[in-house]
Structure formats: C-alpha cells, structure tokens
Design an enzyme around this catalytic site. Structure first.
Site, PDB file in Angstrom:
ATOM      1  N   SER A 100      11.163   5.012  -1.863  1.00  0.00           N
ATOM      2  CA  SER A 100      10.353   4.133  -2.703  1.00  0.00           C
ATOM      3  C   SER A 100      10.517   2.662  -2.327  1.00  0.00           C
ATOM      4  O   SER A 100      10.192   2.262  -1.229  1.00  0.00           O
ATOM      5  CB  SER A 100      10.696   4.386  -4.171  1.00  0.00           C
ATOM      6  OG  SER A 100       9.762   3.803  -5.030  1.00  0.00           O
ATOM      7  N   ASP A 241       6.313   3.656  -1.051  1.00  0.00           N
ATOM      8  CA  ASP A 241       5.622   4.949  -1.153  1.00  0.00           C
ATOM      9  C   ASP A 241       4.400   4.884  -2.059  1.00  0.00           C
ATOM     10  O   ASP A 241       3.807   5.912  -2.383  1.00  0.00           O
ATOM     11  CB  ASP A 241       6.583   6.044  -1.624  1.00  0.00           C
ATOM     12  CG  ASP A 241       7.050   5.853  -3.058  1.00  0.00           C
ATOM     13  OD1 ASP A 241       7.035   4.705  -3.547  1.00  0.00           O
ATOM     14  OD2 ASP A 241       7.432   6.850  -3.693  1.00  0.00           O
TER      15      ASP A 241
END
EC number: 5.4.2.10
Length: 447
Positions: A100, A241
């Site tokens: 992330s 992401d």
C-alpha cells in the site's frame, strides 16, 4: 512466533520478514483453506509496482499451483481491481501483493474471498495455523498440478467497470493525477482520458524503486504545485496500490478523506441513495466531519481504526459509504473494498454535475483544530483509564464544556507504553491546555 496477519494481510520488509518461502506457504495454505480442500481452486493474483513483487509473485504462484490451483495473473493493477476481478472471473479467491502506502522495501500479501471481501480474522487464523503447525497438505502430481495464465484483458475489464460507476463523462475538466509510481499508473491515465478529461500526469509509470517516494497520497506537495501551475480544476493523489485517494482543490489545498466522504455523502443524500441515511467512519475522523453531517441530517457511526472495521459495520448495517480520514473510502454499492479510482470518479463527477469548484464543495466541512499528547503509562496499565472514576469524570467534564463542538479521544498505543490523548475543538489554545492537563492526570493516576 508472532502473528503473521496484521490488520491488512501479511506485511513486512521483503526478503527479510516476507520471504519467498513464506509467500510459498501462504499460497499453499490460502488456496486450501479458501476452497476447503474440496476442488481445484481458481485464484486471481495481482501486484503493485514495487521491485520485490516479481519475486513474491513467483513464490506465491508456486505455492498456489502446488496444491492444484489455477492462477489467473493480472499483473500490476490496483488492489480494488483484484477484489472486483475475483468476482467477475468467478474465482475462489484473490490475492494482492502490495504494501500500500509503505516504502519500497516493504511488501505484503492480502487475500480476498470469492465475493471480493477481505478475510475475517478466523479464516486468516486457519491459514496461519496450517503454516505455524506445519500441517501437511495434499501435493497433487501429473495433471493435478495447477497452472498459471496471464489475463491480458484484465485492465480493460476493470476500466470498463470503473466507467459504469458514474453517470456521464468528465469533458471540460482539467485534472492532475499523481499515481505514486504505483498500480494506478496502469489504469488512471487511460480511464480519465477516455472519459474526456484533460489530464496532466505525475508519477504515472509503474517504477518500483520510486513507489510512494515523495509522491502519492502521503506526499501531495508536488501535486499541489502542479495543480496551481497548470490552473487545474482538481488534483488526485493515489497511494501505491490505489485503494486510497487524497485530492487537491483548484487553490492547491489538500482535501482529505473526511472532506471527500462529506461531499459524497451529501450528494448521495440529495439523490436519495444514502442508505439508512448513515455514514461509517473511524474514531480518527474529525469532529468537524461529524458536525457537517449532523447539519445535513446525516447519521455517523464510528468504528475502531482500520478500513476492515469500517467495512464490517457497513455490511452489518447495510450502509453505502464509509471510510477513513486517510482516504480509504468504500462505496459498497460499487465495490467491496476501498477504491481510490472510484472515489476519484465520484468526486470529479460531483464537481462537474454541480458546477461547483472543489474548494466550494469542500467548504461543507470545517476541520477543527486537534491536539495529540502522549501520556507515558506502563504497558500493563494502559487500559486502566477505563476504570478510573476521576479520569472518566474529567473526560465527561471536558466534553460537557465543549458543548458538542469538540471531543476527547483516549487511545492506548498498540506497540509502546503510551496512552494517546487527543482533544478536538474550536479554540486551539483551550484544547491544548485541556489535553495537557488530561495527559498529566492520566500519568499521575496510572503510574
């Protein structure tokens, strides 16, 4: 051995904490648990752009195919795309390889079930138990071994789905997009150009060494500069992401997740699509957000920190929007997880439909000053404030004094001998004094 799964899958420094061996074992155990070992699993696998992605994908795929799984490789693609494609391709599971918003040296492995939802704790525990207890799993041979296929149309499938989440197009809008050199690089430039927007790009190549480095949703400074320099209507910043979004208005001001949720919730209510007239957010959302919703007659439910807890509450209550101040926003009528691209489309669409600039829309909410002070408390006493009558009484007195225009939040640290004291309110000097005195009281009473 510490617990493998955290609040968002398995995460750590790639090739140190998260090794190829662990990725292999996660693939084997995950495929087995998610199909109950009853049939040949079908698993969608995606990744962000970080350089350890290839290594971990190879190991994960080896683990999956070693228990007979058919792996659908969709390449560099946003996390929410994996959730959507798992449903679209009627797979048994989806797996995303990403860390992330974390720095490049980190990576992670996150599972989705067949319906595109993140796994509940009890399913993660079963996967973890197989790995820790070294439970033997079936190892098929010959034609029983799984295979890997690359689906070259996956990006197009996701782009067409994204287009379906808004009415109309974005013609006439000038938009700056920061893809953080991550997964949105493969989607956002195509998506927004096809919807007719004039697009200026930053960090729009999937370069693993640069992912999240001074760019993206956690570093919007360059985006702010580009919006002003180009006279753009809006700036959009994704993380590595693309499951979160932070926006920038035409004046170069950051518009965080609280503001975006407020704008979208008010729009949904006007259109009669705000289910049960409620928004779900975490305890970290600003009191100004709560007040803005209240003024519109919208209810707010707060959860623990973490988008998984927001999603749990949303599914339980049948709510349509929820999220976090950080920009993780879930539109449950559209996707089963936070989706930065959907959030970006909704925000741009509202601006175009209403004829209002983003700064005008964001004025629906005022962010109240916030003061955070750490009180040093022994680990074993961090939760004792819940039982202390004097501390409880002081918190009640402070909130009464603020008359609904402020709040007190106490959060024990999960990793350090600290209790975090947060006070929000209109007057910065006043809440600073309140937070200081409350932290001192907690330290005095609990040490």
């Amino acid at each position: 051995m510490a617990r493998l799964f955290g609040t968002d899958g398995v995460r750590g420094i790639a090739n140190y904490d998260l090794t190829p061996q662990l990725a292999f074992e996660l693939g084997r155990a995950g495929a087995y648990v998610l199909t109950h070992g009853t049939h040949r699993p079908k698993v969608v696998v995606g990744k962000d752009s970080r350089i350890s992605g290839d290594m971990l994908e190879c190991a994960l795929t080896a683990g999956l195919t070693s228990v007979g799984a058919e792996v659908i490789s969709v390449g560099i693609i946003p996390t929410p795309a994996v959730a959507y494609l798992t449903r679209l391709y009627q797979a048994d599971a989806g797996v995303m390889i990403s860390a992330s918003h974390n720095p490049v040296e980190y990576n992670g492995i996150k599972f989705f079930d067949k319906d595109g939802y993140k796994l509940p704790d009890e399913v993660e525990d079963r996967i973890e138990n197989i790995i820790k207890e070294k439970i033997e799993l079936p190892s098929p041979i010959g034609t029983g071994i799984g295979t890997r296929k690359e689906y070259t149309n996956s990006h197009r499938d996701y782009i067409e789905f994204l287009k379906s989440t808004i009415d109309g197009d974005l013609k006439g809008m000038k938009i700056v997009i920061d893809c953080a050199y991550g997964a949105s690089s493969t989607i956002a430039p195509i998506l927004f150009k096809e919807l007719g927007a004039e697009v200026i790009l930053h960090g729009a190549e999937p370069i693993g060494e640069k992912i999240n480095v001074n760019c993206g949703s956690t570093h919007p400074e360059k985006l702010q500069q580009l919006v002003i320099e180009n006279g753009a209507d809006i700036g959009l910043a994704f993380d590595g992401d693309a499951d979160r979004l932070i926006a920038v208005d035409e004046k170069g001001n950051v518009v965080d997740g609280d503001h975006i949720m407020a704008i979208c919730a008010i729009d949904l209510k006007k259109k009669g699509r705000l289910k049960n007239n409620t928004v779900v957010a975490t305890v970290m959302s600003n009191i100004g957000f709560e007040i803005a919703l209240k003024e519109q007659g919208i209810n707010l439910i707060r959860t623990k920190v973490g988008d998984r807890y927001v999603l749990e509450e949303m599914t339980k209550g049948g709510y349509s929007i929820g999220g976090e101040q950080s920009g993780h926003i879930i539109f449950l009528d559209d996707n089963t997880t936070g989706d930065g691209e959907i959030t970006a489309l909704k925000l741009c669409s509202i601006s175009k439909e209403s004829g209002k600039k983003l700064s005008e829309l964001a004025a629906c909410m005022i962010t109240y000053p916030q003061v955070l002070i750490n009180a040093k408390v022994k680990n074993e006493l961090k939760n004792a404030y819940l039982e202390d009558e004097e501390i409880k009484r002081e918190i009640e007195n402070l909130e009464r004094e603020m008359r609904g225009e402020g709040r007190v939040l106490i959060r024990p640290s999960g990793t350090e001998p600290l209790v975090r004291v947060m006070v929000e309110g209109k007057d910065y000097d006043k809440i600073s004094q309140m937070a200081k005195e409350l932290a001192e009281l907690i330290e005095r009473k609990l040490n």
